[in-house]
Scaffold this active site. Structure first.
Site, PDB file in Angstrom:
ATOM      1  N   HIS A  53       4.658   1.794   3.284  1.00 51.51           N
ATOM      2  CA  HIS A  53       5.098   2.793   2.313  1.00 51.51           C
ATOM      3  C   HIS A  53       5.051   4.172   2.956  1.00 51.51           C
ATOM      4  CE1 HIS A  53       0.827   3.578   1.984  1.00 51.51           C
ATOM      5  NE2 HIS A  53       0.608   2.317   1.657  1.00 51.51           N
TER       6      HIS A  53
HETATM    7  P1  TYD Z   1      -2.290   0.621  -1.000  1.00 51.16           P
HETATM    8  O1  TYD Z   1      -2.278   2.096  -0.731  1.00 51.16           O
HETATM    9  O2  TYD Z   1      -1.004  -0.016  -1.397  1.00 51.16           O
HETATM   10  O3  TYD Z   1      -2.864  -0.162   0.266  1.00 51.16           O
HETATM   11  P2  TYD Z   1      -2.479  -0.078   1.817  1.00 51.16           P
HETATM   12  O4  TYD Z   1      -1.461   0.980   2.003  1.00 51.16           O
HETATM   13  O5  TYD Z   1      -3.732   0.253   2.500  1.00 51.16           O
HETATM   14  O6  TYD Z   1      -2.024  -1.415   2.239  1.00 51.16           O
HETATM   15  O7  TYD Z   1      -3.416   0.348  -2.090  1.00 51.16           O
HETATM   16  C1  TYD Z   1      -3.777  -0.964  -2.463  1.00 51.16           C
HETATM   17  C2  TYD Z   1      -4.324  -0.904  -3.892  1.00 51.16           C
HETATM   18  O8  TYD Z   1      -5.494  -0.091  -3.958  1.00 51.16           O
HETATM   19  C3  TYD Z   1      -3.340  -0.344  -4.897  1.00 51.16           C
HETATM   20  O9  TYD Z   1      -3.439  -1.146  -6.072  1.00 51.16           O
HETATM   21  C4  TYD Z   1      -3.845   1.033  -5.197  1.00 51.16           C
HETATM   22  C5  TYD Z   1      -5.322   0.949  -4.923  1.00 51.16           C
HETATM   23  N1  TYD Z   1      -5.874   2.212  -4.385  1.00 51.16           N
HETATM   24  C6  TYD Z   1      -6.686   2.994  -5.170  1.00 51.16           C
HETATM   25  O10 TYD Z   1      -6.948   2.685  -6.346  1.00 51.16           O
HETATM   26  N2  TYD Z   1      -7.205   4.141  -4.649  1.00 51.16           N
HETATM   27  C7  TYD Z   1      -6.942   4.537  -3.384  1.00 51.16           C
HETATM   28  O11 TYD Z   1      -7.432   5.595  -2.927  1.00 51.16           O
HETATM   29  C8  TYD Z   1      -6.078   3.719  -2.570  1.00 51.16           C
HETATM   30  C9  TYD Z   1      -5.728   4.117  -1.162  1.00 51.16           C
HETATM   31  C10 TYD Z   1      -5.568   2.562  -3.109  1.00 51.16           C
END
Ligand code: TYD
Length: 138
Positions: A53
């Site tokens: 993303h």
């Molecule tokens: P995501 O940012 O999509 O993970 P990555 O980019 O590391 O693969 O986040 C995964 C899940 O965690 C999503 O449901 C949102 C949640 N999340 C939070 O609640 N707080 C945060 O600070 C982050 C980074 C993610």
């Protein structure tokens, strides 16, 4: 509009000591934004990929606290891969850069400092939408 050229490795202070090394960051230095949030990714099963993303506004700073992993950055025109494997180097990534993290070693811990608190609205999770938001031309 940011490009992957703005993304850069920043060396952090390292206090060597017979008792072990110590590294620190403070508000505004050398991380080039005020840190509003810190999160970390760990226990990543072999072969898994994180990220996938971009963020509209969020800037981030990645540190491999343990182990190693690769960060692939994409500004819609160019890509580059940065390997992180030292606790006193970090990778600054500005907003509007698509990224994913892969090749996590066993026991890798990726700490991420972020310029804003969590906001799902700031995510761009669809690559085609991201490409459409990148200005055309040089
Ligand atoms: P995501 O940012 O999509 O993970 P990555 O980019 O590391 O693969 O986040 C995964 C899940 O965690 C999503 O449901 C949102 C949640 N999340 C939070 O609640 N707080 C945060 O600070 C982050 C980074 C993610």
């Amino acid at each position: 509009m940011n490009t992957i050229r703005e993304a850069r490795i920043i060396q952090l202070p390292k206090i060597p000591d017979d008792r072990g090394n110590l590294t620190f960051v403070e508000a505004g230095r050398p991380v080039p934004f005020i840190i509003q949030r810190t999160y970390w990714i760990y226990d990543v099963p072999g072969g898994e990929v994180r990220g996938g993303h971009a963020y509209r506004e969020l800037q981030e700073f990645f540190v491999a606290l343990s182990g190693s992993f690769d960060v692939t950055l994409d500004d819609g025109k160019e890509r580059k891969v940065v390997s992180l494997n030292r606790s006193h180097f970090g990778l600054y990534v500005p907003n509007m850069i698509w990224r994913h993290l892969e090749n996590f070693s066993t026991n890798a811990v990726c700490m991420i400092m972020a310029s804003m608190t969590y906001s799902e609205k700031d995510y761009i999770r669809d690559y085609e939408s991201f490409i459409h938001m990148v200005p055309k031309g040089e």
